[in-house]
Design a protein around this motif. Structure first.
Motif, PDB file in Angstrom:
ATOM      1  N   THR A 170       0.823  -1.225   0.000  1.00 12.34           N
ATOM      2  CA  THR A 170       0.000   0.000   0.000  1.00 12.34           C
ATOM      3  C   THR A 170       0.856   1.275   0.000  1.00 12.34           C
ATOM      4  O   THR A 170       0.318   2.380  -0.103  1.00 12.34           O
ATOM      5  CB  THR A 170      -0.943   0.057   1.229  1.00 12.34           C
ATOM      6  OG1 THR A 170      -0.152   0.160   2.419  1.00 12.34           O
ATOM      7  CG2 THR A 170      -1.831  -1.153   1.336  1.00 12.34           C
ATOM      8  N   LEU A 171       2.170   1.124   0.133  1.00 12.49           N
ATOM      9  CA  LEU A 171       3.023   2.326   0.271  1.00 12.49           C
ATOM     10  C   LEU A 171       2.957   3.241  -0.946  1.00 12.49           C
ATOM     11  O   LEU A 171       3.188   4.444  -0.838  1.00 12.49           O
ATOM     12  CB  LEU A 171       4.481   1.912   0.544  1.00 12.49           C
ATOM     13  CG  LEU A 171       4.749   1.407   1.977  1.00 12.49           C
ATOM     14  CD1 LEU A 171       6.107   0.732   2.074  1.00 12.49           C
ATOM     15  CD2 LEU A 171       4.639   2.555   2.984  1.00 12.49           C
ATOM     16  N   THR A 172       2.629   2.680  -2.111  1.00 15.78           N
ATOM     17  CA  THR A 172       2.556   3.501  -3.333  1.00 15.78           C
ATOM     18  C   THR A 172       1.211   4.218  -3.489  1.00 15.78           C
ATOM     19  O   THR A 172       1.051   5.028  -4.394  1.00 15.78           O
ATOM     20  CB  THR A 172       2.758   2.605  -4.576  1.00 15.78           C
ATOM     21  OG1 THR A 172       1.879   1.468  -4.433  1.00 15.78           O
ATOM     22  CG2 THR A 172       4.187   2.135  -4.729  1.00 15.78           C
ATOM     23  N   ALA A 173       0.254   3.900  -2.626  1.00 17.07           N
ATOM     24  CA  ALA A 173      -1.090   4.484  -2.803  1.00 17.07           C
ATOM     25  C   ALA A 173      -1.059   5.995  -2.550  1.00 17.07           C
ATOM     26  O   ALA A 173      -0.604   6.435  -1.491  1.00 17.07           O
ATOM     27  CB  ALA A 173      -2.083   3.807  -1.865  1.00 17.07           C
ATOM     28  N   LEU A 198      -1.369   7.892   9.836  1.00 21.38           N
ATOM     29  CA  LEU A 198      -1.202   7.833   8.379  1.00 21.38           C
ATOM     30  C   LEU A 198      -1.335   9.226   7.769  1.00 21.38           C
ATOM     31  O   LEU A 198      -0.605   9.585   6.841  1.00 21.38           O
ATOM     32  CB  LEU A 198      -2.272   6.883   7.814  1.00 21.38           C
ATOM     33  CG  LEU A 198      -2.103   6.386   6.389  1.00 21.38           C
ATOM     34  CD1 LEU A 198      -0.728   5.794   6.161  1.00 21.38           C
ATOM     35  CD2 LEU A 198      -3.174   5.339   6.077  1.00 21.38           C
ATOM     36  N   ALA A 199      -2.278  10.018   8.316  1.00 17.87           N
ATOM     37  CA  ALA A 199      -2.461  11.384   7.807  1.00 17.87           C
ATOM     38  C   ALA A 199      -1.177  12.189   8.014  1.00 17.87           C
ATOM     39  O   ALA A 199      -0.821  13.038   7.195  1.00 17.87           O
ATOM     40  CB  ALA A 199      -3.629  12.054   8.527  1.00 17.87           C
ATOM     41  N   GLU A 200      -0.494  11.911   9.099  1.00 21.94           N
ATOM     42  CA  GLU A 200       0.736  12.648   9.396  1.00 21.94           C
ATOM     43  C   GLU A 200       1.880  12.206   8.488  1.00 21.94           C
ATOM     44  O   GLU A 200       2.706  13.011   8.082  1.00 21.94           O
ATOM     45  CB  GLU A 200       1.114  12.412  10.856  1.00 21.94           C
ATOM     46  CG  GLU A 200       2.035  13.484  11.346  1.00 21.94           C
ATOM     47  CD  GLU A 200       1.971  13.575  12.858  1.00 21.94           C
ATOM     48  OE1 GLU A 200       0.854  13.576  13.408  1.00 21.94           O
ATOM     49  OE2 GLU A 200       3.057  13.641  13.449  1.00 21.94           O
ATOM     50  N   ASN A 201       1.889  10.937   8.147  1.00 24.05           N
ATOM     51  CA  ASN A 201       2.991  10.412   7.340  1.00 24.05           C
ATOM     52  C   ASN A 201       2.515   9.241   6.494  1.00 24.05           C
ATOM     53  O   ASN A 201       2.427   8.113   6.971  1.00 24.05           O
ATOM     54  CB  ASN A 201       4.138   9.968   8.272  1.00 24.05           C
ATOM     55  CG  ASN A 201       5.294   9.373   7.496  1.00 24.05           C
ATOM     56  OD1 ASN A 201       5.329   9.440   6.267  1.00 24.05           O
ATOM     57  ND2 ASN A 201       6.229   8.784   8.221  1.00 24.05           N
ATOM     58  N   LEU A 202       2.239   9.538   5.211  1.00 25.71           N
ATOM     59  CA  LEU A 202       1.727   8.495   4.306  1.00 25.71           C
ATOM     60  C   LEU A 202       2.748   7.382   4.095  1.00 25.71           C
ATOM     61  O   LEU A 202       2.413   6.293   3.650  1.00 25.71           O
ATOM     62  CB  LEU A 202       1.382   9.099   2.941  1.00 25.71           C
ATOM     63  CG  LEU A 202       0.067   9.833   2.784  1.00 25.71           C
ATOM     64  CD1 LEU A 202      -0.130  10.259   1.341  1.00 25.71           C
ATOM     65  CD2 LEU A 202      -1.109   8.953   3.219  1.00 25.71           C
ATOM     66  N   GLY A 203       4.005   7.682   4.401  1.00 29.89           N
ATOM     67  CA  GLY A 203       5.068   6.695   4.190  1.00 29.89           C
ATOM     68  C   GLY A 203       5.328   5.827   5.411  1.00 29.89           C
ATOM     69  O   GLY A 203       6.254   5.011   5.402  1.00 29.89           O
ATOM     70  N   SER A 204       4.506   5.987   6.466  1.00 32.20           N
ATOM     71  CA  SER A 204       4.745   5.206   7.680  1.00 32.20           C
ATOM     72  C   SER A 204       4.235   3.775   7.497  1.00 32.20           C
ATOM     73  O   SER A 204       3.022   3.542   7.390  1.00 32.20           O
ATOM     74  CB  SER A 204       4.029   5.861   8.866  1.00 32.20           C
ATOM     75  OG  SER A 204       3.885   4.917   9.908  1.00 32.20           O
ATOM     76  N   LEU A 205       5.159   2.830   7.497  1.00 27.05           N
ATOM     77  CA  LEU A 205       4.753   1.422   7.338  1.00 27.05           C
ATOM     78  C   LEU A 205       3.944   0.971   8.553  1.00 27.05           C
ATOM     79  O   LEU A 205       3.021   0.168   8.430  1.00 27.05           O
ATOM     80  CB  LEU A 205       5.992   0.537   7.127  1.00 27.05           C
ATOM     81  CG  LEU A 205       5.691  -0.943   6.864  1.00 27.05           C
ATOM     82  CD1 LEU A 205       4.814  -1.140   5.628  1.00 27.05           C
ATOM     83  CD2 LEU A 205       6.989  -1.731   6.718  1.00 27.05           C
ATOM     84  N   GLU A 206       4.272   1.531   9.726  1.00 34.92           N
ATOM     85  CA  GLU A 206       3.534   1.161  10.935  1.00 34.92           C
ATOM     86  C   GLU A 206       2.060   1.585  10.812  1.00 34.92           C
ATOM     87  O   GLU A 206       1.148   0.804  11.094  1.00 34.92           O
ATOM     88  CB  GLU A 206       4.186   1.851  12.135  1.00 34.92           C
ATOM     89  CG  GLU A 206       3.801   1.231  13.445  1.00 34.92           C
ATOM     90  CD  GLU A 206       4.410   2.007  14.614  1.00 34.92           C
ATOM     91  OE1 GLU A 206       5.460   2.664  14.428  1.00 34.92           O
ATOM     92  OE2 GLU A 206       3.800   1.971  15.689  1.00 34.92           O
ATOM     93  N   ALA A 207       1.848   2.820  10.347  1.00 32.05           N
ATOM     94  CA  ALA A 207       0.462   3.300  10.192  1.00 32.05           C
ATOM     95  C   ALA A 207      -0.248   2.528   9.084  1.00 32.05           C
ATOM     96  O   ALA A 207      -1.421   2.163   9.215  1.00 32.05           O
ATOM     97  CB  ALA A 207       0.460   4.793   9.889  1.00 32.05           C
ATOM     98  N   SER A 236      -2.492   9.954  -1.849  1.00 26.95           N
ATOM     99  CA  SER A 236      -3.270  10.385  -0.683  1.00 26.95           C
ATOM    100  C   SER A 236      -4.781  10.188  -0.861  1.00 26.95           C
ATOM    101  O   SER A 236      -5.457   9.739   0.067  1.00 26.95           O
ATOM    102  CB  SER A 236      -2.944  11.832  -0.330  1.00 26.95           C
ATOM    103  OG  SER A 236      -3.140  12.639  -1.455  1.00 26.95           O
ATOM    104  N   ALA A 237      -5.321  10.503  -2.050  1.00 26.86           N
ATOM    105  CA  ALA A 237      -6.781  10.399  -2.212  1.00 26.86           C
ATOM    106  C   ALA A 237      -7.237   8.946  -2.103  1.00 26.86           C
ATOM    107  O   ALA A 237      -8.250   8.650  -1.463  1.00 26.86           O
ATOM    108  CB  ALA A 237      -7.208  10.997  -3.555  1.00 26.86           C
ATOM    109  N   LEU A 238      -6.480   8.039  -2.709  1.00 23.44           N
ATOM    110  CA  LEU A 238      -6.844   6.617  -2.635  1.00 23.44           C
ATOM    111  C   LEU A 238      -6.698   6.108  -1.198  1.00 23.44           C
ATOM    112  O   LEU A 238      -7.545   5.360  -0.699  1.00 23.44           O
ATOM    113  CB  LEU A 238      -5.938   5.804  -3.586  1.00 23.44           C
ATOM    114  CG  LEU A 238      -6.162   4.292  -3.636  1.00 23.44           C
ATOM    115  CD1 LEU A 238      -7.547   3.951  -4.194  1.00 23.44           C
ATOM    116  CD2 LEU A 238      -5.083   3.614  -4.496  1.00 23.44           C
ATOM    117  N   THR A 239      -5.639   6.540  -0.538  1.00 24.77           N
ATOM    118  CA  THR A 239      -5.417   6.140   0.862  1.00 24.77           C
ATOM    119  C   THR A 239      -6.592   6.613   1.721  1.00 24.77           C
ATOM    120  O   THR A 239      -7.118   5.867   2.549  1.00 24.77           O
ATOM    121  CB  THR A 239      -4.105   6.757   1.385  1.00 24.77           C
ATOM    122  OG1 THR A 239      -3.046   6.325   0.533  1.00 24.77           O
ATOM    123  CG2 THR A 239      -3.822   6.348   2.813  1.00 24.77           C
TER     124      THR A 239
END
Ligand SMILES: NC(=O)c1ccc[n+]([C@@H]2O[C@H](COP(=O)([O-])OP(=O)(O)OC[C@H]3O[C@@H](n4cnc5c(N)ncnc54)[C@H](O)[C@@H]3O)[C@@H](O)[C@H]2O)c1
Ligand SMILES: [Fe+2]
Length: 414
Positions: free
Chosen positions: A187-190, A252-261, A192-195
């Motif tokens: 999901t890391l490539t998704a 996730l909103a804070e960091n779209l690249g967070s694997l933990e989120a 912001s709108a799709l996320t």
């Protein structure tokens, strides 16, 4: 105040894939899983994914495991019905042992439908509805790349019947995937709108399943229907999912690249899929379908924008459940159930806005003039409407929709 929603049977019922592998990097287990099911794999995916490294690696891994691979990359978002017929014709005669649905809900739903239709070609309309599939199809492995629809674990495929302008479900226990591999790295490539859209879809699934109707089904009901009501097992998954999404969305909103989120939200989406697979969805999903057709906006944006208004209407019938739901989402309890229930609705609104999804229907392009037609069309979703905590006759749906178009966040009279 309406009567309590009791599961007086103490029933627990859940359907899920037989094998579930979850965790960052776990997609590497796919070839071993698939090889156990035969020697020819059909990868069902879309144009974007077909050329992604993850898909190329999967193909190479399957081939190293001794499998022949057919990669079908023509799945389109929202699964237009006619595409399914085209694919059935294109793949007729292929000797396929296992299907892998790799992508968002559209690719996974495509694989589930094709698993049924490849060996018994038919018009997909023949399996629209509940339990209209005659028997098992080919085994399907689902691999989600969004977090998410929950389609990796549900027995339903949602198809866009373009002629009628409506989305229709084909739901059958025979459509349950045999295995799912859920790897949050995908999901890391998704963007912001799709996320945002997929995260609020999962949020709506958790809320609708947790507050749905407890139906106390008879043995015959359980034979005839998949959606037999919220129960002790759907609640276990809904509660875990609410906890995860309450912290996952802000992170996730804070960091779209967070694997933990990403991991928290994807696990929440899986929990949500398990919950709706038996409890079903309700009012937001009934109302979203015609709004999506009218405005061309995504499923996730539609259900997310409806949540504040449908929850306001449902509030009087679900005060204890809303209060508990708020606590699970991280709201500090006051001890006054009604106050806590309202705080839960506000927390849900905050989560929708935090992740960047619309929180009213105006933002989706809907106007007051559209309200009667949308309410009328939503009335066709009888199963979802019957599952809503409070009755949804057309005039009430119109009121909810008007509230949504106006962004009316006052507390409504019950
Ligand atoms: N079966 C179910 O239980 C269920 C539940 C909810 C929704 N649905 C259905 O699922 C579909 C929506 O699925 P979705 O929202 O997951 O998206 P999707 O599968 O419709 O894909 C939307 C777009 O996102 C792209 N995409 C997907 N993953 C990506 C990634 N990791 N990085 C970059 N781009 C990516 C796709 O290529 C596509 O262009 C709808 O058809 C909806 O009706 C099914
Ligand atoms: Fe949904």
């Amino acid at each position: 105040m309406e009567a309590r929603n009791e599961n007086s049977l103490g029933l627990g019922l859940l359907r899920q894939p037989a094998t579930v592998i979850f965790g960052p990097g776990q997609r590497r287990e796919l070839p071993t899983l698939a090889r156990r099911l035969g020697t020819t794999a059909l990868i069902c995916t879309d144009r974007r994914m077909l050329s992604e490294q993850a898909c190329l690696d999967l193909q190479a891994g399957l081939e190293s495991a001794g499998m022949r691979v057919i990669a079908y990359g023509d799945v389109r978002p929202d699964l237009p019905r006619t595409d399914i017929q085209t694919a059935v014709d294109a793949l007729a005669g292929e000797d396929i042992d296992v299907l892998i649905g790799l992508g968002g809900g559209s690719c996974m739903d495509f694989a589930k439908v094709m698993g049924i239709l490849i060996n018994s070609p038919a018009d997909v309309r023949e399996i629209f509805g509940e339990n209209r599939v005659a028997g098992p199809g080919l085994p399907v492995i689902t691999v989600p790349t969004t977090g998410g629809t929950g389609a990796e674990s549900t027995c339903i495929a949602v198809v866009n019947d373009e002629d009628k302008g409506v989305k229709v479900g084909a739901a059958s226990a025979f459509m349950e995937a045999v295995a799912t591999v859920i790897d949050p790295e995908l999901t890391l490539t998704a963007p912001s709108a799709l996320t945002a859209a997929t995260a609020v879809d999962a949020l709506s699934h958790l809320i609708e399943a947790y507050t749905a109707t407890a139906k106390n089904p008879s043995s015959q009901d359980m034979k005839d229907h998949l959606y037999v009501g919220k129960n002790v097992l759907t609640d276990v998954w809904a509660e875990k999912g609410l906890e995860l999404i309450g912290r996952g969305i802000p992170a996730l909103a804070e960091n779209l690249g967070s694997l933990e989120a990403r991991t928290d939200v994807m696990l929440a989406a899986y929990c949500a899929g398990l919950a709706i697979n038996t409890a079903g969805t309700a009012g937001c999903h009934a109302l979203q379908s015609p709004i999506g057709a009218l405005t061309g906006t995504s499923h996730g944006y539609g259900v997310g924008a409806l949540l504040p208004y449908v929850m306001r209407y449902n509030l009087p019938a679900r005060i204890p459940e809303f209060a508990r739901l708020g606590k699970l989402l991280g709201v500090q309890a006051t001890g006054n159930e009604e106050t806590d229930a309202r705080a839960a609705v506000e927390k849900v609104e905050t989560l929708v806005v935090t992740i960047g999804a619309p929180n009213d229907l105006n933002q989706l392009g809907m106007t007051e003039r559209d309200v009667p037609a949308v309410a009328e069309a939503a009335a066709a979703s009888t199963r979802l409407i019957a599952n809503n905590p409070r009755p949804l006759p057309v005039p009430i749906m119109e009121e909810i929709l008007l509230g949504g178009v106006r962004g009316d966040l006052n507390w409504w009279d019950s």
